[in-house]
Design a protein around this motif. Structure first.
Motif, short mmCIF file in Angstrom:
data_model
loop_
_atom_site.label_atom_id
_atom_site.label_comp_id
_atom_site.label_asym_id
_atom_site.label_seq_id
_atom_site.Cartn_x
_atom_site.Cartn_y
_atom_site.Cartn_z
N GLU A 13 0.81 -1.21 0.00
CA GLU A 13 0.00 0.00 0.00
C GLU A 13 0.85 1.27 0.00
OE1 GLU A 13 -3.11 0.18 2.91
OE2 GLU A 13 -3.11 -1.99 3.13
N LEU A 14 2.08 1.16 0.48
CA LEU A 14 2.90 2.36 0.63
C LEU A 14 3.04 3.14 -0.68
CD1 LEU A 14 4.56 4.08 2.54
CD2 LEU A 14 6.53 2.61 2.06
N PRO A 15 3.33 2.50 -1.82
CA PRO A 15 3.41 3.28 -3.08
C PRO A 15 2.09 3.97 -3.42
CG PRO A 15 4.42 1.12 -3.35
CD PRO A 15 3.70 1.09 -2.04
N LEU A 16 0.95 3.34 -3.07
CA LEU A 16 -0.34 3.96 -3.37
C LEU A 16 -0.54 5.22 -2.54
CD1 LEU A 16 -2.61 0.78 -3.56
CD2 LEU A 16 -1.71 2.13 -5.45
N TRP A 17 -0.17 5.17 -1.28
CA TRP A 17 -0.31 6.36 -0.43
C TRP A 17 0.62 7.49 -0.91
CZ3 TRP A 17 -4.39 6.92 2.35
CH2 TRP A 17 -5.01 5.84 2.94
N ARG A 18 1.83 7.12 -1.29
CA ARG A 18 2.74 8.14 -1.81
C ARG A 18 2.20 8.78 -3.09
NH1 ARG A 18 8.54 4.96 -1.01
NH2 ARG A 18 8.68 5.22 1.26
N ALA A 19 1.65 7.94 -3.97
CA ALA A 19 1.08 8.46 -5.21
C ALA A 19 -0.11 9.36 -4.91
CB ALA A 19 0.66 7.31 -6.11
N LEU A 20 -0.91 9.00 -3.91
CA LEU A 20 -2.07 9.82 -3.56
C LEU A 20 -1.63 11.19 -3.03
CD1 LEU A 20 -5.10 10.18 -3.12
CD2 LEU A 20 -4.83 9.09 -0.88
N ALA A 21 -0.58 11.19 -2.19
CA ALA A 21 -0.08 12.46 -1.67
C ALA A 21 0.39 13.38 -2.80
CB ALA A 21 1.06 12.21 -0.69
N GLY A 22 1.13 12.82 -3.75
CA GLY A 22 1.57 13.61 -4.89
C GLY A 22 0.41 14.07 -5.75
N TYR A 23 -0.58 13.21 -5.92
CA TYR A 23 -1.75 13.55 -6.74
C TYR A 23 -2.50 14.74 -6.14
CZ TYR A 23 -6.32 13.07 -8.98
OH TYR A 23 -7.49 13.31 -9.66
N ARG A 24 -2.66 14.73 -4.81
CA ARG A 24 -3.41 15.81 -4.16
C ARG A 24 -2.71 17.16 -4.34
NH1 ARG A 24 -7.07 14.46 -0.11
NH2 ARG A 24 -6.31 16.12 1.27
N VAL A 25 -1.39 17.18 -4.23
CA VAL A 25 -0.66 18.43 -4.38
C VAL A 25 -0.73 18.92 -5.83
CG1 VAL A 25 1.62 19.51 -4.24
CG2 VAL A 25 0.88 17.92 -2.45
N LEU A 26 -0.51 18.02 -6.77
CA LEU A 26 -0.52 18.42 -8.19
C LEU A 26 -1.90 18.88 -8.62
CD1 LEU A 26 1.75 15.64 -9.74
CD2 LEU A 26 2.35 18.02 -9.26
N THR A 27 -2.96 18.18 -8.21
CA THR A 27 -4.31 18.58 -8.62
C THR A 27 -4.74 19.88 -7.93
OG1 THR A 27 -5.19 17.07 -6.92
CG2 THR A 27 -5.07 16.26 -9.19
N MET A 28 -4.21 20.15 -6.74
CA MET A 28 -4.49 21.44 -6.10
C MET A 28 -3.89 22.57 -6.94
SD MET A 28 -2.84 22.97 -2.64
CE MET A 28 -1.30 23.07 -3.57
N LEU A 29 -2.64 22.39 -7.37
CA LEU A 29 -2.00 23.41 -8.22
C LEU A 29 -2.72 23.53 -9.56
CD1 LEU A 29 1.75 22.52 -7.50
CD2 LEU A 29 0.39 24.39 -6.51
N TYR A 30 -3.19 22.40 -10.07
CA TYR A 30 -3.92 22.42 -11.34
C TYR A 30 -5.23 23.21 -11.21
CZ TYR A 30 -6.51 20.66 -15.38
OH TYR A 30 -7.25 20.56 -16.54
N ALA A 31 -5.95 22.98 -10.10
CA ALA A 31 -7.22 23.71 -9.90
C ALA A 31 -6.97 25.22 -9.77
CB ALA A 31 -7.92 23.18 -8.64
N ILE A 32 -5.91 25.60 -9.06
CA ILE A 32 -5.57 27.03 -8.94
C ILE A 32 -5.18 27.60 -10.30
CG2 ILE A 32 -3.96 28.66 -7.89
CD1 ILE A 32 -3.85 26.85 -5.45
N GLY A 33 -4.46 26.83 -11.10
CA GLY A 33 -4.09 27.30 -12.43
C GLY A 33 -5.29 27.49 -13.33
N LEU A 34 -6.29 26.60 -13.25
CA LEU A 34 -7.51 26.78 -14.04
C LEU A 34 -8.24 28.05 -13.63
CD1 LEU A 34 -8.97 23.14 -14.14
CD2 LEU A 34 -7.87 24.40 -16.01
#
Length: 411
Positions: A13-34
């Motif tokens: 599960e550890l890689p999945l949690w790490r991927a989720l943490a990265g996804y949340r940060v990137l999608t936050m920046l993406y939403a602000i950029g939109l």
């Protein structure tokens, strides 16, 4: 001193949690950029800026919460989903009608999927379906009608989150299986190491005590006999692992003393009959068994082992404590045959019928009764002066479905 094996556990599960943490940060920046690129389409940009400030602080502050399943609590998941839903519902009030008509993104945009994925990784596909439902409803409310692109996005989030949740459940099950396999492998290596050490020391000492005791006689002979029994038990232990615990109990009907074997009640698959019969081996009881496992349903194996114990107790009761006995196990295609033979004086003709007539039903109940319930049979052959042989036959598929599930009545 040799080092013991260590079983190293790894988390899938550890890689999945790490991927989720990265996804949340990137999608936050993406939403602000939109938001920045479509600033002119916002009727109330101050509300949107306030929401994005909350979203940014929440995402960065809760990164430790999406590191593992323990840190990701139910309360965190509830608040996280509430922030996503709030952003979706606020969208029609903040943006222009043109923004909605052309299918523009909601305030949190694809950041919402990260909240749903956290549910999936934490609790599996059921949790994912639970979190996807309010997100779908909120998106339909935001658009005001079930437009094609909205329905497409809703179904995509639903299916993807449920699929990921199912994959997580399978990964957890595989991880548990792998960890168990590694533990068994480490235990097997440790047992092999101990077996080598015991074979070179303790077993040789016990064998020597047995031989010397038999030569000296007297009390030393009894000590030698006990050493021989311990040698057999210890040899079986180091070769086959831990054995079930034996229990001795009196038969209900003045018969033999029955030695039963305690087995867990939740065994689903077949058990190896050899692990039950090896308990009866000793200095005066020899066990001859196949080299491969002899599988039987748990209930049938226990009853057959108890019948063998009853036959051996009859040997000690009627043939004397010095009589020798032999157990032969045969694994046939459709049945298992166990023969118990002794070198005692045998049973006089008509003695069994007389015992049954007098109400002493030890053989009839303890042996024949057990096997009859399993669909098997017990045949007793005895010749005066030449010993007695009891042949026990049990089919591999019991006629009683309760026995096949390991729930046969314990006698």
């Amino acid at each position: 001193m040799p080092k013991r094996e260590k079983v190293m556990r790894m988390s899938v599960e550890l890689p999945l949690w790490r991927a989720l943490a990265g996804y949340r940060v990137l999608t936050m920046l993406y939403a602000i950029g939109l938001f920045a690129s479509a600033y002119g389409e916002y009727d109330r940009p101050a509300v949107a800026i306030a929401y994005y400030a909350v979203l940014c602080v929440w995402t960065l502050a809760t990164l430790p919460r999406v590191q593992n399943a323990v840190a990701c609590t139910k309360r965190f998941l509830a608040v996280d989903l509430a922030i996503a839903l709030t952003g979706i519902v606020l969208t029609p009030w903040v943006v222009t009608a043109h923004h909605i008509d052309r299918g523009g993104p909601t305030l949190p945009s694809i950041w919402t999927a990260g909240s749903v994925l956290a549910f999936a990784i934490k609790g599996g596909w059921r949790w994912a379906a639970f979190a996807s439902t309010p997100v779908a409803v909120a998106n339909l409310i935001e658009r005001g009608q079930p437009a094609r692109d909205t329905v497409h996005n809703v179904i995509l989030v639903w299916v993807a989150s449920i699929a990921i949740g199912y994959v997580v459940e399978v990964a957890r099950a595989s991880e548990r299986t792998l960890a168990r396999a590694l533990e068994i492998e480490a235990a097997t290596r440790e047992r092999e190491r101990l077996a080598r050490d015991i074979h070179d020391s303790v077993l040789q000492v016990l064998a020597m005590v047995q031989r010397r005791g038999a030569v000296i006689g007297g009390e030393a002979a009894e000590l030698g006999r006990m050493a021989g029994e311990q040698e057999v038990a210890l040899r079986a232990l180091v070769s086959g692992g831990l054995l079930p615990v034996a229990r001795v109990s009196e038969d209900a009907a003045e018969g033999a003393v029955v030695r039963t074997v305690e087995e867990p009640d939740d065994i689903d698959g077949p058990v190896d009959l050899r692990t039950l019969l090896v308990l009866y081996a000793g200095a005066r009881v020899s066990l001859a068994e196949p080299g491969a496992p002899v599988p039987l349903e748990p209930g049938a194996a226990r009853e057959l082992a108890a019948a063998v114990g009853a036959a051996l107790d009859n040997v000690r009761r009627h043939a004397g404590p010095d009589a020798r006995a032999w157990i032969l196990v045969e694994d046939e295609p459709d049945e298992v045959v166990v023969s118990v033979r002794d070198d005692g004086p045998g049973i006089p003709e008509g003695r069994l019928a007389q015992a049954e007539g007098e109400g002493r039903l030890g053989v009839a109940l303890s042996i024949r009764g057990r096997l009859r319930d399993l669909g098997g049979s017990a045949e007793l052959i005895s010749t005066p002066g030449q010993g007695t042989e009891v042949e026990l036959k049990v089919p591999k598929v019991p006629k009683d479905p309760d026995v096949s599930r390991g729930k046969a009545e314990k006698r």
